[in-house]
Design a protein around this motif. Structure first.
Motif, PDB file in Angstrom:
ATOM      1  N   ASP A  76     -17.561 -12.162  -8.002  1.00  0.00           N
ATOM      2  CA  ASP A  76     -17.432 -11.991  -9.445  1.00  0.00           C
ATOM      3  C   ASP A  76     -17.635 -10.560  -9.922  1.00  0.00           C
ATOM      4  OD1 ASP A  76     -18.675 -15.262 -10.503  1.00  0.00           O
ATOM      5  OD2 ASP A  76     -16.694 -14.538  -9.948  1.00  0.00           O
ATOM      6  N   ASN A  77     -18.476  -9.796  -9.273  1.00  0.00           N
ATOM      7  CA  ASN A  77     -18.763  -8.450  -9.768  1.00  0.00           C
ATOM      8  C   ASN A  77     -18.072  -7.345  -9.003  1.00  0.00           C
ATOM      9  OD1 ASN A  77     -20.392  -9.402 -11.756  1.00  0.00           O
ATOM     10  ND2 ASN A  77     -22.268  -9.251 -10.569  1.00  0.00           N
ATOM     11  N   SER A  78     -17.147  -7.700  -8.145  1.00  0.00           N
ATOM     12  CA  SER A  78     -16.538  -6.657  -7.310  1.00  0.00           C
ATOM     13  C   SER A  78     -15.431  -5.930  -8.075  1.00  0.00           C
ATOM     14  CB  SER A  78     -15.982  -7.254  -6.015  1.00  0.00           C
ATOM     15  OG  SER A  78     -15.164  -8.375  -6.274  1.00  0.00           O
ATOM     16  N   PRO A  79     -15.424  -4.598  -8.001  1.00  0.00           N
ATOM     17  CA  PRO A  79     -14.397  -3.825  -8.710  1.00  0.00           C
ATOM     18  C   PRO A  79     -13.047  -3.956  -8.022  1.00  0.00           C
ATOM     19  CG  PRO A  79     -15.757  -2.382  -7.379  1.00  0.00           C
ATOM     20  CD  PRO A  79     -16.362  -3.750  -7.262  1.00  0.00           C
ATOM     21  N   LEU A  80     -11.999  -3.651  -8.787  1.00  0.00           N
ATOM     22  CA  LEU A  80     -10.652  -3.651  -8.239  1.00  0.00           C
ATOM     23  C   LEU A  80     -10.347  -2.291  -7.607  1.00  0.00           C
ATOM     24  CD1 LEU A  80      -8.611  -5.395 -11.089  1.00  0.00           C
ATOM     25  CD2 LEU A  80      -9.689  -6.417  -9.086  1.00  0.00           C
ATOM     26  N   HIS A  81      -9.575  -2.339  -6.532  1.00  0.00           N
ATOM     27  CA  HIS A  81      -9.042  -1.136  -5.908  1.00  0.00           C
ATOM     28  C   HIS A  81      -7.530  -1.211  -6.076  1.00  0.00           C
ATOM     29  CE1 HIS A  81     -12.771   0.100  -3.650  1.00  0.00           C
ATOM     30  NE2 HIS A  81     -13.077  -1.111  -4.047  1.00  0.00           N
ATOM     31  N   PHE A  82      -6.965  -0.237  -6.761  1.00  0.00           N
ATOM     32  CA  PHE A  82      -5.562  -0.277  -7.119  1.00  0.00           C
ATOM     33  C   PHE A  82      -4.701   0.552  -6.178  1.00  0.00           C
ATOM     34  CE2 PHE A  82      -5.267  -2.405 -11.214  1.00  0.00           C
ATOM     35  CZ  PHE A  82      -6.566  -2.365 -11.693  1.00  0.00           C
ATOM     36  N   GLY A  83      -3.438   0.147  -6.052  1.00  0.00           N
ATOM     37  CA  GLY A  83      -2.425   0.986  -5.449  1.00  0.00           C
ATOM     38  C   GLY A  83      -1.863   1.940  -6.480  1.00  0.00           C
ATOM     39  N   ASN A  84      -0.908   2.769  -6.049  1.00  0.00           N
ATOM     40  CA  ASN A  84      -0.301   3.749  -6.955  1.00  0.00           C
ATOM     41  C   ASN A  84       0.787   3.157  -7.840  1.00  0.00           C
ATOM     42  OD1 ASN A  84      -1.760   6.121  -6.475  1.00  0.00           O
ATOM     43  ND2 ASN A  84      -0.655   6.465  -4.577  1.00  0.00           N
ATOM     44  N   GLY A  85       1.188   1.945  -7.547  1.00  0.00           N
ATOM     45  CA  GLY A  85       2.151   1.280  -8.407  1.00  0.00           C
ATOM     46  C   GLY A  85       3.594   1.492  -8.002  1.00  0.00           C
ATOM     47  N   THR A  86       4.452   0.595  -8.480  1.00  0.00           N
ATOM     48  CA  THR A  86       5.899   0.727  -8.357  1.00  0.00           C
ATOM     49  C   THR A  86       6.469   0.845  -9.760  1.00  0.00           C
ATOM     50  OG1 THR A  86       6.082  -0.566  -6.313  1.00  0.00           O
ATOM     51  CG2 THR A  86       8.054  -0.402  -7.690  1.00  0.00           C
ATOM     52  N   ARG A  87       7.186   1.938 -10.017  1.00  0.00           N
ATOM     53  CA  ARG A  87       7.847   2.115 -11.310  1.00  0.00           C
ATOM     54  C   ARG A  87       9.208   1.447 -11.236  1.00  0.00           C
ATOM     55  NH1 ARG A  87       6.294   3.017 -16.220  1.00  0.00           N
ATOM     56  NH2 ARG A  87       4.931   4.693 -15.489  1.00  0.00           N
ATOM     57  N   GLU A 129      -4.883   8.512   1.212  1.00  0.00           N
ATOM     58  CA  GLU A 129      -5.437   7.245   0.712  1.00  0.00           C
ATOM     59  C   GLU A 129      -4.898   6.096   1.557  1.00  0.00           C
ATOM     60  OE1 GLU A 129      -7.661   6.443  -1.834  1.00  0.00           O
ATOM     61  OE2 GLU A 129      -7.380   4.536  -0.839  1.00  0.00           O
ATOM     62  N   THR A 130      -5.761   5.377   2.203  1.00  0.00           N
ATOM     63  CA  THR A 130      -5.303   4.279   3.060  1.00  0.00           C
ATOM     64  C   THR A 130      -5.808   2.956   2.534  1.00  0.00           C
ATOM     65  OG1 THR A 130      -7.215   4.584   4.475  1.00  0.00           O
ATOM     66  CG2 THR A 130      -5.194   5.747   5.083  1.00  0.00           C
ATOM     67  N   GLY A 131      -6.296   2.916   1.293  1.00  0.00           N
ATOM     68  CA  GLY A 131      -6.875   1.703   0.737  1.00  0.00           C
ATOM     69  C   GLY A 131      -5.834   0.661   0.402  1.00  0.00           C
ATOM     70  N   VAL A 132      -5.099   0.871  -0.677  1.00  0.00           N
ATOM     71  CA  VAL A 132      -4.079  -0.065  -1.135  1.00  0.00           C
ATOM     72  C   VAL A 132      -2.761   0.716  -1.240  1.00  0.00           C
ATOM     73  CG1 VAL A 132      -3.370  -1.666  -2.948  1.00  0.00           C
ATOM     74  CG2 VAL A 132      -5.807  -1.361  -2.420  1.00  0.00           C
ATOM     75  N   THR A 133      -1.776   0.258  -0.509  1.00  0.00           N
ATOM     76  CA  THR A 133      -0.487   0.965  -0.440  1.00  0.00           C
ATOM     77  C   THR A 133       0.603   0.091  -1.021  1.00  0.00           C
ATOM     78  OG1 THR A 133      -1.213   2.024   1.600  1.00  0.00           O
ATOM     79  CG2 THR A 133       1.130   2.123   1.094  1.00  0.00           C
ATOM     80  N   GLN A 134       1.392   0.679  -1.931  1.00  0.00           N
ATOM     81  CA  GLN A 134       2.498  -0.063  -2.521  1.00  0.00           C
ATOM     82  C   GLN A 134       3.809   0.620  -2.187  1.00  0.00           C
ATOM     83  OE1 GLN A 134       0.352  -0.798  -6.715  1.00  0.00           O
ATOM     84  NE2 GLN A 134       2.368  -1.758  -6.586  1.00  0.00           N
ATOM     85  N   THR A 135       4.825  -0.184  -1.905  1.00  0.00           N
ATOM     86  CA  THR A 135       6.176   0.332  -1.700  1.00  0.00           C
ATOM     87  C   THR A 135       7.183  -0.592  -2.373  1.00  0.00           C
ATOM     88  OG1 THR A 135       6.300  -0.860   0.409  1.00  0.00           O
ATOM     89  CG2 THR A 135       5.686   1.478   0.503  1.00  0.00           C
ATOM     90  N   PRO A 136       8.301  -0.034  -2.892  1.00  0.00           N
ATOM     91  CA  PRO A 136       8.547   1.406  -3.023  1.00  0.00           C
ATOM     92  C   PRO A 136       7.773   1.993  -4.204  1.00  0.00           C
ATOM     93  CG  PRO A 136      10.333   0.181  -4.031  1.00  0.00           C
ATOM     94  CD  PRO A 136       9.395  -0.847  -3.451  1.00  0.00           C
ATOM     95  N   ARG A 137       7.762   3.290  -4.347  1.00  0.00           N
ATOM     96  CA  ARG A 137       7.113   3.922  -5.503  1.00  0.00           C
ATOM     97  C   ARG A 137       7.996   3.810  -6.742  1.00  0.00           C
ATOM     98  NH1 ARG A 137       2.936   7.572  -4.638  1.00  0.00           N
ATOM     99  NH2 ARG A 137       2.814   7.530  -6.905  1.00  0.00           N
ATOM    100  N   HIS A 138       9.303   3.873  -6.521  1.00  0.00           N
ATOM    101  CA  HIS A 138      10.247   3.756  -7.634  1.00  0.00           C
ATOM    102  C   HIS A 138      11.356   2.789  -7.226  1.00  0.00           C
ATOM    103  CE1 HIS A 138       8.587   7.311  -9.694  1.00  0.00           C
ATOM    104  NE2 HIS A 138       8.418   7.766  -8.470  1.00  0.00           N
ATOM    105  N   LEU A 139      11.850   2.017  -8.187  1.00  0.00           N
ATOM    106  CA  LEU A 139      12.915   1.058  -7.910  1.00  0.00           C
ATOM    107  C   LEU A 139      13.788   0.917  -9.148  1.00  0.00           C
ATOM    108  CD1 LEU A 139      14.176  -1.097  -6.048  1.00  0.00           C
ATOM    109  CD2 LEU A 139      12.541  -2.737  -6.992  1.00  0.00           C
ATOM    110  N   VAL A 140      15.087   1.069  -8.945  1.00  0.00           N
ATOM    111  CA  VAL A 140      16.060   0.812 -10.006  1.00  0.00           C
ATOM    112  C   VAL A 140      16.910  -0.353  -9.546  1.00  0.00           C
ATOM    113  CG1 VAL A 140      17.962   1.743 -11.386  1.00  0.00           C
ATOM    114  CG2 VAL A 140      16.091   3.249 -10.675  1.00  0.00           C
TER     115      VAL A 140
END
Lengths: 113, 112
Positions: free
Chosen positions: A98-109, A1-12
């Motif tokens: 206005d009508n464009s959908p969102l493309h999400f990353g995998n998130g940071t926990r 997946e090269t669309g939306v990239t989030q870093t880091p995946r986990h953070l404490v």
């Protein structure tokens, strides 16, 4: 997946730390978003940037500070967070119309100790 | 405060069965309704953006209908498969604010 990239995946992080979340999109989109997903709550909008300008700040505490240096990159700077800020932080992008959908990353926990 | 309600919160369906669930939203100032599928350990994926009252959209075995006058949308899955297991989110678009207000989601589990 090269669309939306989030870093880091986990953070404490401790409550006195300063950290940053990074989001990058390769879709040529004009709008970028930060969402927060807390346990048993709906996705909650934090910030919206359109063409690198902030258009929405959804009453988010100042300990969260967004930055959008260009249309492909979005940061969320974190400082002096509280344990209740522990959540999944999702970045998204869209064409900005206005009508464009969102493309999400995998998130940071994020866990704040 | 704008509320988007989804029901049921969770649903278990036998493989091969068809199912549907509901999204309720304010009927005033309607502009668009989004549906997303969120599989575990993945990112939410857009299914449909619906704008017209009476609209029906289809993607494979998944379809959605929209009633803007009464403020609800249904999502249907025909012949459920294990890969349909996910949380399905709807979101109400607030025009001008570029803001989507999400419901809490319906967590669907398909039992083989």
């Amino acid at each position: 997946e090269t669309g939306v990239t989030q870093t880091p995946r986990h953070l404490v992080m401790g409550m006195t730390n300063k950290k940053s979340l990074k989001c990058e999109q390769h879709l040529g989109h004009n709008a970028m978003y930060w969402y927060k997903q807390s346990a048993k709550k709906p996705l909650e909008l934090m910030f919206v940037y359109s063409l690198e300008e902030r258009v929405e700040n959804n009453s988010v505490p100042s300990r969260f500070s967004p930055e959008c240096p260009n249309s492909s990159h979005l940061f969320l700077h974190l400082h002096t967070l509280q344990p209740e800020d522990s959540a999944l932080y999702l970045c998204a992008s869209s064409l900005g119309t206005d009508n464009s959908p969102l493309h999400f990353g995998n998130g940071t926990r994020l866990t704040v100790t | 405060i704008l509320n988007v309600e989804q029901s049921p919160q969770s649903l278990h369906v036998q493989e091969g069965d068809s199912t549907n669930f509901t999204c309720s939203f304010p009927s005033s100032n309607f502009y668009a309704l989004h549906w997303y599928r969120w599989e575990t350990a993945k990112s939410p994926e857009a299914l449909f953006v619906m704008t017209l009252n009476g609209d029906e959209k289809k993607k494979g075995r998944i379809s959605a209908t929209l009633n803007t006058k009464e403020g609800y949308s249904y999502l249907y899955i025909k012949g459920s498969q294990p890969e349909d297991s996910a949380t399905y989110l709807c979101a109400f678009y607030i025009q001008g604010a570029q803001k989507l207000v999400f419901g809490q989601g319906t967590r669907l589990t398909i039992n083989p």
